[in-house]
Design an enzyme around this catalytic site. Structure first.
Site, PDB file in Angstrom:
ATOM      1  N   LYS A   1      11.890   9.603  20.493  1.00 25.19           N
ATOM      2  CA  LYS A   1      13.038  10.180  21.196  1.00 25.19           C
ATOM      3  C   LYS A   1      12.947   9.855  22.691  1.00 25.19           C
ATOM      4  O   LYS A   1      11.985  10.220  23.349  1.00 25.19           O
ATOM      5  CB  LYS A   1      13.065  11.702  20.991  1.00 25.19           C
ATOM      6  CG  LYS A   1      14.126  12.429  21.845  1.00 25.19           C
ATOM      7  CD  LYS A   1      14.144  13.939  21.556  1.00 25.19           C
ATOM      8  CE  LYS A   1      15.064  14.675  22.536  1.00 25.19           C
ATOM      9  NZ  LYS A   1      15.065  16.143  22.312  1.00 25.19           N
TER      10      LYS A   1
ATOM     11  N   ASP B   1      17.441  15.915  29.721  1.00 22.42           N
ATOM     12  CA  ASP B   1      18.225  16.744  28.802  1.00 22.42           C
ATOM     13  C   ASP B   1      18.738  17.993  29.521  1.00 22.42           C
ATOM     14  O   ASP B   1      18.026  18.976  29.671  1.00 22.42           O
ATOM     15  CB  ASP B   1      17.342  17.142  27.601  1.00 22.42           C
ATOM     16  CG  ASP B   1      18.106  17.971  26.575  1.00 22.42           C
ATOM     17  OD1 ASP B   1      19.353  18.059  26.678  1.00 22.42           O
ATOM     18  OD2 ASP B   1      17.446  18.528  25.664  1.00 22.42           O
TER      19      ASP B   1
ATOM     20  N   LYS C   1      21.884  23.978  29.445  1.00 26.07           N
ATOM     21  CA  LYS C   1      20.668  24.796  29.424  1.00 26.07           C
ATOM     22  C   LYS C   1      20.661  25.747  30.618  1.00 26.07           C
ATOM     23  O   LYS C   1      21.259  25.448  31.648  1.00 26.07           O
ATOM     24  CB  LYS C   1      19.436  23.889  29.550  1.00 26.07           C
ATOM     25  CG  LYS C   1      19.092  23.107  28.301  1.00 26.07           C
ATOM     26  CD  LYS C   1      17.817  22.305  28.503  1.00 26.07           C
ATOM     27  CE  LYS C   1      17.468  21.518  27.258  1.00 26.07           C
ATOM     28  NZ  LYS C   1      17.138  22.366  26.098  1.00 26.07           N
TER      29      LYS C   1
ATOM     30  N   ASP D   1      11.676  14.822  28.210  1.00 26.90           N
ATOM     31  CA  ASP D   1      12.307  14.704  26.898  1.00 26.90           C
ATOM     32  C   ASP D   1      12.269  13.268  26.344  1.00 26.90           C
ATOM     33  O   ASP D   1      12.822  12.998  25.280  1.00 26.90           O
ATOM     34  CB  ASP D   1      13.749  15.232  26.963  1.00 26.90           C
ATOM     35  CG  ASP D   1      14.157  15.965  25.694  1.00 26.90           C
ATOM     36  OD1 ASP D   1      13.273  16.338  24.905  1.00 26.90           O
ATOM     37  OD2 ASP D   1      15.379  16.140  25.500  1.00 26.90           O
TER      38      ASP D   1
ATOM     39  N   ASP E   1      23.213  20.620  22.840  1.00 30.11           N
ATOM     40  CA  ASP E   1      21.798  20.617  23.246  1.00 30.11           C
ATOM     41  C   ASP E   1      20.872  20.219  22.090  1.00 30.11           C
ATOM     42  O   ASP E   1      19.685  19.978  22.290  1.00 30.11           O
ATOM     43  CB  ASP E   1      21.416  22.005  23.793  1.00 30.11           C
ATOM     44  CG  ASP E   1      20.136  21.962  24.613  1.00 30.11           C
ATOM     45  OD1 ASP E   1      19.670  20.851  24.939  1.00 30.11           O
ATOM     46  OD2 ASP E   1      19.614  23.051  24.927  1.00 30.11           O
TER      47      ASP E   1
ATOM     48  N   GLU F   1      20.536  17.432  20.751  1.00 33.36           N
ATOM     49  CA  GLU F   1      20.906  16.021  20.885  1.00 33.36           C
ATOM     50  C   GLU F   1      19.842  15.064  20.353  1.00 33.36           C
ATOM     51  O   GLU F   1      20.163  13.939  19.979  1.00 33.36           O
ATOM     52  CB  GLU F   1      21.204  15.700  22.362  1.00 33.36           C
ATOM     53  CG  GLU F   1      19.991  15.350  23.234  1.00 33.36           C
ATOM     54  CD  GLU F   1      18.963  16.465  23.370  1.00 33.36           C
ATOM     55  OE1 GLU F   1      19.313  17.634  23.116  1.00 33.36           O
ATOM     56  OE2 GLU F   1      17.797  16.185  23.713  1.00 33.36           O
TER      57      GLU F   1
ATOM     58  N   ARG G   1      18.091  15.000  17.599  1.00 34.64           N
ATOM     59  CA  ARG G   1      18.335  14.608  16.207  1.00 34.64           C
ATOM     60  C   ARG G   1      19.530  13.655  16.095  1.00 34.64           C
ATOM     61  O   ARG G   1      19.592  12.829  15.196  1.00 34.64           O
ATOM     62  CB  ARG G   1      18.524  15.860  15.344  1.00 34.64           C
ATOM     63  CG  ARG G   1      19.688  16.723  15.736  1.00 34.64           C
ATOM     64  CD  ARG G   1      19.602  18.150  15.191  1.00 34.64           C
ATOM     65  NE  ARG G   1      18.719  18.992  15.981  1.00 34.64           N
ATOM     66  CZ  ARG G   1      18.471  20.265  15.702  1.00 34.64           C
ATOM     67  NH1 ARG G   1      19.003  20.848  14.636  1.00 34.64           N
ATOM     68  NH2 ARG G   1      17.663  20.968  16.468  1.00 34.64           N
TER      69      ARG G   1
HETATM   70  N1  BES Z   1      14.517  18.816  24.312  1.00 30.71           N
HETATM   71  C1  BES Z   1      14.841  20.043  23.700  1.00 30.71           C
HETATM   72  C2  BES Z   1      13.637  20.712  23.048  1.00 30.71           C
HETATM   73  C3  BES Z   1      12.546  21.212  23.963  1.00 30.71           C
HETATM   74  C4  BES Z   1      12.508  22.523  24.353  1.00 30.71           C
HETATM   75  C5  BES Z   1      11.514  20.377  24.338  1.00 30.71           C
HETATM   76  C6  BES Z   1      11.485  22.982  25.155  1.00 30.71           C
HETATM   77  C7  BES Z   1      10.492  20.829  25.143  1.00 30.71           C
HETATM   78  C8  BES Z   1      10.465  22.140  25.544  1.00 30.71           C
HETATM   79  C9  BES Z   1      15.900  19.828  22.631  1.00 30.71           C
HETATM   80  O1  BES Z   1      16.799  18.811  22.869  1.00 30.71           O
HETATM   81  C10 BES Z   1      16.686  21.088  22.531  1.00 30.71           C
HETATM   82  O2  BES Z   1      17.343  21.411  23.486  1.00 30.71           O
HETATM   83  N2  BES Z   1      16.606  21.759  21.403  1.00 30.71           N
HETATM   84  C11 BES Z   1      17.308  22.975  21.194  1.00 30.71           C
HETATM   85  C12 BES Z   1      17.905  22.951  19.817  1.00 30.71           C
HETATM   86  C13 BES Z   1      18.822  24.106  19.524  1.00 30.71           C
HETATM   87  C14 BES Z   1      20.080  23.975  20.350  1.00 30.71           C
HETATM   88  C15 BES Z   1      19.143  24.109  18.054  1.00 30.71           C
HETATM   89  C16 BES Z   1      16.312  24.113  21.326  1.00 30.71           C
HETATM   90  O3  BES Z   1      15.190  23.988  20.878  1.00 30.71           O
HETATM   91  O4  BES Z   1      16.675  25.124  21.920  1.00 30.71           O
HETATM   92 ZN    ZN Z   2      16.135  17.278  24.076  1.00 28.49          ZN
HETATM   93 MN    MN Z   3      18.471  19.481  24.013  1.00 26.41          MN
END
Ligand code: BES
Ligand code: ZN
Ligand code: MN
Length: 491
Positions: free
Chosen positions: A261, A266, A273, A284, A343, A345, A347
């Site tokens: 990835k 992000d 966020k 990220d 968010d 993204e 996947r």
């Molecule tokens: N890049 C984030 C995940 C992340 C969170 C990495 C904290 C490192 C530390 C990912 O893109 C994300 O935002 N995931 C969301 C998914 C949710 C919206 C289903 C998450 O984990 O909140």
């Molecule tokens: Zn992310």
């Molecule tokens: Mn995200």
């Protein structure tokens, strides 16, 4: 740092410093006993004065020890002998190199190997990596350059032979790959853009004799990667698809395909966020950095294996042109996705890269991604979350993680979780709600990986540290490298 291996009796070793171990209770290790004898009990008399107990990570520097060839002796505590193992060994090596950094010694010889039950070859790999870790600094963006103060340039390990030599090469390759991955991770989003990431990948590929191609947005669109492109829509920076191929075995051998990835920043997109610690979303792209690091190490070690690294890279930004919650996109596989949260993204870019991986007729595909905050809640900052559609592949990766001390923990991927991804309007939604967030993310990816053996590593908790020691860890480069080394030796 220059590393080498050479056996010599410690008392006769010509070096600026020799490093010797002492167990708790002032118990000298065998090499320390030799030096003690040659020096007329110099070491034991100093220990007798109470200057060192042998507690783990303690050190004591001695100058002009009589009767030996080295200029200095560094005693390092190993802790309790009964509890001595790989961790105590690594802690001792780290303590030794940080103590050496405060001396004028230009070179040092470590006489610390084979004191426990662990294989010496694995100790060598761990020592090189530990030394690389304790000496890593990210200084390229400091205006005022602080010069490295210490003199230490060379470290020799008191070992010899073919296995030791192989281990040294592995340690050096893994350590170099970790530094490469850490540097990319630590660069901010305004420097490490998708374009920059692609250029760095290309330059590295050139240096290590790896084939590379970089696809631009037009080519990505021609492949039908509507899911990937939906993520980059709000960004001014163009997206890229990076493809690297290392040919270490005959063309007939199916490759190990690594997918990383590469979100260079992000923000969450329209599902923005919260502000706190958002800077850490520059990390990220650490999955991308780790797969680029792993293919670099494979090439440096000249592994007899074919490896492909695929990195979809873009930014996730809010904008008038950005993808909205509720938008429906068509992935390269033909499956449609309702984007309920912009968010989620990672996947969305990975699913198209995973479909693209089919083209390489892979032996296995492993994707690496800072995918979910839920994984951080589940496993903290200790283990990566591991998901797989094959039990044996999961076991293989767990073992590689244990051996490299870069651990992963097997998580379930049962069909029961798939329900959470149902959409009223498309083939699936891109989120599955709060419960089991890391599992539903993996379930989403599993819908694009049915045609091959596949594993997914969620590295959100292990890719970087926060707070005072904020910085990229270089994980899971050690796990991936160990996996590739073991694969390359398989009949
Ligand atoms: N890049 C984030 C995940 C992340 C969170 C990495 C904290 C490192 C530390 C990912 O893109 C994300 O935002 N995931 C969301 C998914 C949710 C919206 C289903 C998450 O984990 O909140
Ligand atoms: Zn992310
Ligand atoms: Mn995200």
């Amino acid at each position: 740092m220059e590393f080498s291996i050479k056996c010599a009796p410690p008392e006769k070793r010509k070096a600026a410093c020799i490093v010797l171990g002492v167990f708790e209770g002032r118990k000298l290790t065998a090499p320390a006993v030799l030096v003690d004898e040659a020096s007329g009990s110099h070491l034991s008399s100093i220990l007798g004065h109470g200057d060192m107990e042998g507690r783990s990570e303690s050190t004591l520097l001695l100058h002009t020890v009589p009767g030996i060839a080295a200029e200095r002796v560094l005693l390092v505590g190993l802790g309790k002998e009964a509890e001595y193992g790989e961790k105590a060994f690594i802690d001792a090596v780290k303590a030794a190199v940080s103590a050496l950094a405060n001396t004028g010694a230009k070179d040092a010889a470590l006489h610390l190997f084979g004191l426990g039950k662990e294989a010496v070859s694995s100790e060598i790999v761990h020592a090189v990596i530990a030394i690389g870790e304790s000496r890593y600094r990210f200084t390229s963006l400091k205006g005022r350059k602080e010069k490295r103060q210490d003199a230490l340039k060379k470290i020799v390990f008191d070992q010899e032979g073919e296995e030791a030599d192989q281990a040294l090469k592995e340690g050096i390759a893994v350590s170099g790959a970790m530094n490469f991955a850490k540097d990319l991770g630590n660069l901010p989003g305004n420097v490490c853009t998708p374009t920059h990431l692609a250029e760095q990948a290309e330059a590295m590929a050139r240096e290590f004799g790896i084939d590379s191609k970089i696809l631009d947005e037009k080519e990505i669109a021609e492949l039908g990667m509507g899911s990937f492109l939906s993520v980059t829509k709000g960004s001014q920076e163009p997206a890229r698809l990076i493809v690297l191929q290392y040919h270490g075995a005959s063309k007939k051998e199916k490759p190990v395909v690594l997918v990383g990835k590469g979100i260079t920043f992000d923000t969450g997109g329209i599902s923005l966020k919260p502000g706190a610690e958002m800077d850490e979303m520059k990390y990220d792209m650490c999955g991308a950095a780790s797969v680029l690091g792993a293919i670099r190490a494979a090439a440096e070690m000249k592994l007899r294996l074919n490896v492909v690294a695929i990195v979809p890279t873009c930014e996730n930004m809010p904008d008038g042109r950005a993808t909205r919650p509720g938008d429906i996109v068509t992935s390269m596989s033909g499956q449609t996705i309702e984007i309920l949260n912009t968010d989620a993204e990672g996947r969305l870019i990975l699913c198209d890269a995973l479909t693209y991986a089919e083209k390489y007729d892979p032996e296995v595909v492993i994707d690496v991604a800072t995918l979910t905050g839920a994984c951080v809640i589940a496993l903290g900052h200790v283990a990566s979350g591991l998901f797989s559609n094959r039990e044996e592949l999961a076991r293989e990766l767990i073992e590689a993680g244990d051996e490299s001390r870069d651990r992963a923990w097997h998580m379930p991927l049962w069909d029961d979780y798939q329900e959470q991804l149902k959409s009223n309007f498309a083939d699936m939604a891109n989120i599955g709600g709060r419960p089991a967030g890391s599992i539903t993310a993996a379930c989403f990816l599993s819908r694009f990986t049915k045609k091959y053996r596949w594993a997914h590593l969620d590295i959100a908790g292990v890719s970087h540290r926060s707070g005072k020691h904020k910085g990229s860890t270089g994980r899971p480069v050690p796990l991936l490298c160990r996996f590739l080394v073991k694969r390359s030796k398989r009949a």
